[in-house]
Design a protein around this motif. Structure first.
Motif, PDB file in Angstrom:
ATOM      1  N   ILE A  46       0.829  -1.222   0.000  1.00 38.39           N
ATOM      2  CA  ILE A  46       0.000   0.000   0.000  1.00 38.39           C
ATOM      3  C   ILE A  46       0.862   1.272   0.000  1.00 38.39           C
ATOM      4  CG2 ILE A  46      -2.013  -1.108   1.058  1.00 38.39           C
ATOM      5  CD1 ILE A  46      -1.184   0.375   3.701  1.00 38.39           C
ATOM      6  N   ALA A  47       2.053   1.198   0.612  1.00 38.79           N
ATOM      7  CA  ALA A  47       2.960   2.361   0.611  1.00 38.79           C
ATOM      8  C   ALA A  47       3.435   2.675  -0.813  1.00 38.79           C
ATOM      9  CB  ALA A  47       4.154   2.099   1.517  1.00 38.79           C
ATOM     10  N   ILE A  48       3.511   1.632  -1.657  1.00 41.74           N
ATOM     11  CA  ILE A  48       3.937   1.807  -3.053  1.00 41.74           C
ATOM     12  C   ILE A  48       2.758   2.169  -3.951  1.00 41.74           C
ATOM     13  CG2 ILE A  48       4.922   0.628  -5.075  1.00 41.74           C
ATOM     14  CD1 ILE A  48       6.558  -1.082  -3.029  1.00 41.74           C
ATOM     15  N   LEU A  49       1.614   1.470  -3.774  1.00 46.01           N
ATOM     16  CA  LEU A  49       0.489   1.600  -4.703  1.00 46.01           C
ATOM     17  C   LEU A  49      -0.461   2.747  -4.400  1.00 46.01           C
ATOM     18  CD1 LEU A  49      -0.513  -2.150  -5.267  1.00 46.01           C
ATOM     19  CD2 LEU A  49       0.974  -0.721  -6.682  1.00 46.01           C
ATOM     20  N   GLU A  50      -0.659   3.079  -3.116  1.00 49.00           N
ATOM     21  CA  GLU A  50      -1.646   4.089  -2.743  1.00 49.00           C
ATOM     22  C   GLU A  50      -1.064   5.504  -2.859  1.00 49.00           C
ATOM     23  OE1 GLU A  50      -4.684   6.098  -2.074  1.00 49.00           O
ATOM     24  OE2 GLU A  50      -4.999   3.920  -2.037  1.00 49.00           O
ATOM     25  N   PRO A  51      -1.567   6.325  -3.789  1.00 45.97           N
ATOM     26  CA  PRO A  51      -1.029   7.687  -3.981  1.00 45.97           C
ATOM     27  C   PRO A  51      -1.127   8.569  -2.735  1.00 45.97           C
ATOM     28  CG  PRO A  51      -2.448   7.054  -5.818  1.00 45.97           C
ATOM     29  CD  PRO A  51      -2.614   6.006  -4.766  1.00 45.97           C
ATOM     30  N   LYS A  52      -2.190   8.388  -1.943  1.00 43.48           N
ATOM     31  CA  LYS A  52      -2.377   9.205  -0.734  1.00 43.48           C
ATOM     32  C   LYS A  52      -1.286   8.953   0.312  1.00 43.48           C
ATOM     33  CE  LYS A  52      -7.392   9.799  -1.024  1.00 43.48           C
ATOM     34  NZ  LYS A  52      -8.700   9.497  -0.393  1.00 43.48           N
ATOM     35  N   LEU A  53      -0.606   7.811   0.193  1.00 43.80           N
ATOM     36  CA  LEU A  53       0.446   7.469   1.151  1.00 43.80           C
ATOM     37  C   LEU A  53       1.853   7.784   0.624  1.00 43.80           C
ATOM     38  CD1 LEU A  53      -0.816   4.066   2.635  1.00 43.80           C
ATOM     39  CD2 LEU A  53      -1.336   6.388   3.375  1.00 43.80           C
ATOM     40  N   HIS A  54       1.909   8.543  -0.476  1.00 47.74           N
ATOM     41  CA  HIS A  54       3.219   8.929  -1.026  1.00 47.74           C
ATOM     42  C   HIS A  54       3.718  10.189  -0.313  1.00 47.74           C
ATOM     43  CE1 HIS A  54       2.543   6.558  -5.025  1.00 47.74           C
ATOM     44  NE2 HIS A  54       2.698   5.786  -3.966  1.00 47.74           N
ATOM     45  N   LEU A 287       1.022  -4.602  12.972  1.00 50.41           N
ATOM     46  CA  LEU A 287      -0.190  -4.616  13.800  1.00 50.41           C
ATOM     47  C   LEU A 287      -0.391  -3.277  14.495  1.00 50.41           C
ATOM     48  CD1 LEU A 287       0.101  -8.160  15.439  1.00 50.41           C
ATOM     49  CD2 LEU A 287      -1.457  -7.473  13.627  1.00 50.41           C
ATOM     50  N   ILE A 288       0.690  -2.732  15.072  1.00 48.75           N
ATOM     51  CA  ILE A 288       0.617  -1.453  15.795  1.00 48.75           C
ATOM     52  C   ILE A 288       0.256  -0.317  14.840  1.00 48.75           C
ATOM     53  CG2 ILE A 288       2.002   0.287  17.010  1.00 48.75           C
ATOM     54  CD1 ILE A 288       3.500  -2.106  18.333  1.00 48.75           C
ATOM     55  N   TYR A 289       0.936  -0.251  13.691  1.00 48.52           N
ATOM     56  CA  TYR A 289       0.675   0.838  12.747  1.00 48.52           C
ATOM     57  C   TYR A 289      -0.721   0.729  12.140  1.00 48.52           C
ATOM     58  CZ  TYR A 289       5.378   2.781  12.786  1.00 48.52           C
ATOM     59  OH  TYR A 289       6.540   3.406  13.158  1.00 48.52           O
ATOM     60  N   THR A 290      -1.172  -0.492  11.874  1.00 43.13           N
ATOM     61  CA  THR A 290      -2.483  -0.692  11.263  1.00 43.13           C
ATOM     62  C   THR A 290      -3.600  -0.353  12.236  1.00 43.13           C
ATOM     63  OG1 THR A 290      -1.571  -2.460   9.909  1.00 43.13           O
ATOM     64  CG2 THR A 290      -3.946  -2.351  10.054  1.00 43.13           C
ATOM     65  N   LEU A 291      -3.476  -0.799  13.483  1.00 44.55           N
ATOM     66  CA  LEU A 291      -4.531  -0.595  14.470  1.00 44.55           C
ATOM     67  C   LEU A 291      -4.646   0.870  14.880  1.00 44.55           C
ATOM     68  CD1 LEU A 291      -3.947  -3.719  16.748  1.00 44.55           C
ATOM     69  CD2 LEU A 291      -5.869  -3.343  15.208  1.00 44.55           C
ATOM     70  N   ARG A 292      -3.537   1.611  14.898  1.00 42.93           N
ATOM     71  CA  ARG A 292      -3.541   2.977  15.413  1.00 42.93           C
ATOM     72  C   ARG A 292      -3.549   4.045  14.310  1.00 42.93           C
ATOM     73  NH1 ARG A 292      -3.119   3.867  20.600  1.00 42.93           N
ATOM     74  NH2 ARG A 292      -2.583   6.015  20.118  1.00 42.93           N
ATOM     75  N   ASN A 293      -3.512   3.637  13.044  1.00 40.69           N
ATOM     76  CA  ASN A 293      -3.407   4.606  11.958  1.00 40.69           C
ATOM     77  C   ASN A 293      -4.589   4.474  10.999  1.00 40.69           C
ATOM     78  OD1 ASN A 293      -2.547   5.911   9.445  1.00 40.69           O
ATOM     79  ND2 ASN A 293      -0.575   6.123  10.472  1.00 40.69           N
ATOM     80  N   LYS A 294      -5.419   5.498  10.993  1.00 42.96           N
ATOM     81  CA  LYS A 294      -6.640   5.478  10.187  1.00 42.96           C
ATOM     82  C   LYS A 294      -6.334   5.438   8.693  1.00 42.96           C
ATOM     83  CE  LYS A 294     -11.022   7.929   9.597  1.00 42.96           C
ATOM     84  NZ  LYS A 294     -11.794   9.166   9.935  1.00 42.96           N
ATOM     85  N   GLU A 295      -5.315   6.204   8.263  1.00 46.60           N
ATOM     86  CA  GLU A 295      -4.962   6.260   6.841  1.00 46.60           C
ATOM     87  C   GLU A 295      -4.502   4.905   6.318  1.00 46.60           C
ATOM     88  OE1 GLU A 295      -2.152   9.538   7.182  1.00 46.60           O
ATOM     89  OE2 GLU A 295      -3.371  10.672   5.760  1.00 46.60           O
ATOM     90  N   VAL A 296      -3.719   4.183   7.135  1.00 46.41           N
ATOM     91  CA  VAL A 296      -3.240   2.853   6.740  1.00 46.41           C
ATOM     92  C   VAL A 296      -4.410   1.884   6.645  1.00 46.41           C
ATOM     93  CG1 VAL A 296      -1.815   0.881   7.438  1.00 46.41           C
ATOM     94  CG2 VAL A 296      -0.917   3.191   7.661  1.00 46.41           C
ATOM     95  N   ARG A 297      -5.326   1.938   7.612  1.00 47.04           N
ATOM     96  CA  ARG A 297      -6.501   1.042   7.602  1.00 47.04           C
ATOM     97  C   ARG A 297      -7.352   1.278   6.357  1.00 47.04           C
ATOM     98  NH1 ARG A 297      -7.119   2.514  13.099  1.00 47.04           N
ATOM     99  NH2 ARG A 297      -9.046   3.631  12.602  1.00 47.04           N
ATOM    100  N   LEU A 298      -7.585   2.547   6.020  1.00 48.16           N
ATOM    101  CA  LEU A 298      -8.387   2.878   4.834  1.00 48.16           C
ATOM    102  C   LEU A 298      -7.693   2.414   3.551  1.00 48.16           C
ATOM    103  CD1 LEU A 298      -9.608   6.489   5.771  1.00 48.16           C
ATOM    104  CD2 LEU A 298     -11.027   4.425   5.603  1.00 48.16           C
ATOM    105  N   ALA A 299      -6.363   2.594   3.502  1.00 44.51           N
ATOM    106  CA  ALA A 299      -5.598   2.177   2.320  1.00 44.51           C
ATOM    107  C   ALA A 299      -5.614   0.660   2.158  1.00 44.51           C
ATOM    108  CB  ALA A 299      -4.165   2.688   2.427  1.00 44.51           C
ATOM    109  N   LEU A 300      -5.536  -0.057   3.276  1.00 43.43           N
ATOM    110  CA  LEU A 300      -5.602  -1.524   3.234  1.00 43.43           C
ATOM    111  C   LEU A 300      -6.954  -1.997   2.705  1.00 43.43           C
ATOM    112  CD1 LEU A 300      -3.842  -2.469   6.605  1.00 43.43           C
ATOM    113  CD2 LEU A 300      -3.053  -3.106   4.327  1.00 43.43           C
ATOM    114  N   LYS A 301      -8.033  -1.353   3.199  1.00 45.49           N
ATOM    115  CA  LYS A 301      -9.386  -1.713   2.737  1.00 45.49           C
ATOM    116  C   LYS A 301      -9.550  -1.411   1.257  1.00 45.49           C
ATOM    117  CE  LYS A 301     -11.792  -1.037   7.146  1.00 45.49           C
ATOM    118  NZ  LYS A 301     -12.738  -0.163   7.893  1.00 45.49           N
ATOM    119  N   LYS A 302      -9.028  -0.244   0.838  1.00 42.25           N
ATOM    120  CA  LYS A 302      -9.155   0.164  -0.562  1.00 42.25           C
ATOM    121  C   LYS A 302      -8.375  -0.763  -1.495  1.00 42.25           C
ATOM    122  CE  LYS A 302      -8.179   4.036  -3.673  1.00 42.25           C
ATOM    123  NZ  LYS A 302      -7.567   5.380  -3.785  1.00 42.25           N
ATOM    124  N   THR A 303      -7.128  -1.080  -1.117  1.00 48.97           N
ATOM    125  CA  THR A 303      -6.245  -1.876  -1.978  1.00 48.97           C
ATOM    126  C   THR A 303      -6.657  -3.339  -2.016  1.00 48.97           C
ATOM    127  OG1 THR A 303      -4.410  -0.386  -1.481  1.00 48.97           O
ATOM    128  CG2 THR A 303      -3.854  -2.510  -2.456  1.00 48.97           C
TER     129      THR A 303
END
Length: 316
Positions: A46-54, A287-303
């Protein structure tokens, strides 16, 4: 000088000598390794593919995920093989290679965590200048410095350890090749090796740790003095909380292991503590970054959510 290649292999004593516990440890470490590969792999994708996370934060997070996959892959596959095998040998070259990559990747993580703390400091304390301070060239340069510096630091360890004479025993009191247990087997002078381990390794790990703490201290002081807002402070610290948890889980065990001098009684403790920073910490990071980071969770769901939906449509 004696020919150090006279030692062809070492025997890794592993986690336990109790035969009945080995299948249990195999299942536990296999689950840990698979979660690590899937979790960190997903964040890297997701760090590579999701533009919002660039952005710089996710660029370094992608580096950390890649690092954690490699870091645990240095030790865990061999641990899993040895738990199913009666002959737990590792070749001399294989041992030195494992030692090199373990310290190379471990040191890179220590420096990278400090860089990530500085990134949060720049983003929170200097938001207007942040795009200039952490521009893409600076981000790539900081990541490159972390990787390259650590490679040459680890190379010093591996070369110096490879030139030691081993004549006491071939049994290594650990589940992977590390400097401290190898120094226990050496019959040549290890004063310089011990100094390098305690002073240089300690300086890198604790230096990076104090820089990280300093970044957080500046964040807290800056927000309290400039804004005097507890709500804003809470919001900023919640963003950094996940990173700070990772920092404590990594630096604590590393400092405990490498700053203390080696002793017969400390080897068992070192083995237990090594499980934390070599196996547990890399799997907790996603696990820590996914559970506590809304942007990462949304990107995971989207991707991955959209891909799963497409797969289901194709099957129907």
């Amino acid at each position: 000088m004696e020919n150090v290649s006279a030692v062809n292999e070492f025997l890794l004593l592993g986690l336990t000598s109790v035969q009945q516990l080995q299948p249990f440890f195999f299942v536990i470490f296999l689950i840990i390794y698979l979660i690590n590969l899937i979790g960190n792999g997903a964040i890297l994708v997701i760090a590579i593919l999701e533009p919002k996370l660039h952005s710089p934060m996710y660029f370094f997070l992608g580096n950390l995920s890649c690092l954690d996959i490699c870091y645990s892959s240095v030790t865990l596959p061999k641990v899993l093989i040895n738990l199913l095998s009666a002959h737990r040998a590792i070749s001399f070259l294989g041992c030195i290679t494992q030692l090199h990559f373990f310290h190379f990747l471990g040191s890179t993580e220590a420096i990278l965590l400090a860089v990530m703390a500085f990134d949060r400091f720049a983003a929170i304390c200097n938001p207007l200048h942040y795009p200039v301070i952490m521009n893409p060239k600076v981000c790539i340069l900081l990541a490159a410095v972390a990787w390259i510096t650590s490679f040459f630091y680890a190379l010093i360890h591996s070369v110096m350890t490879a030139h030691l004479n081993f004549c006491r025993s071939q049994e290594l009191s650990h589940f992977f090749c590390d400097v401290k247990p190898l120094l226990e087997l050496a019959c040549s002078n290890t004063v310089l090796n011990q100094w390098l381990l305690s002073v240089v390794t300690g300086s890198i790990s604790m230096g990076a740790f104090f820089l990280t703490l300093l970044s957080y201290l500046y964040i807290i002081c800056s927000l309290l003095l400039k804004h005097k807002s507890c709500r804003l402070l809470h919001k900023a610290l919640s963003t950094c909380a996940s990173h700070f948890m990772v920092v404590c889980l990594f630096y604590g065990p590393v400092g405990f292991t490498y700053i203390r001098p080696a002793s017969a009684t400390s080897m068992t403790q070192d083995r237990m503590v090594a499980i934390v920073y070599s196996a547990v910490t890399p799997v907790l990071n996603p696990l820590i970054y996914t559970l506590r980071n809304k942007e990462v969770r949304l990107a995971l769901k989207k991707t991955f959510g959209s891909k799963l939906f497409k797969d289901c449509q194709q099957h129907h």
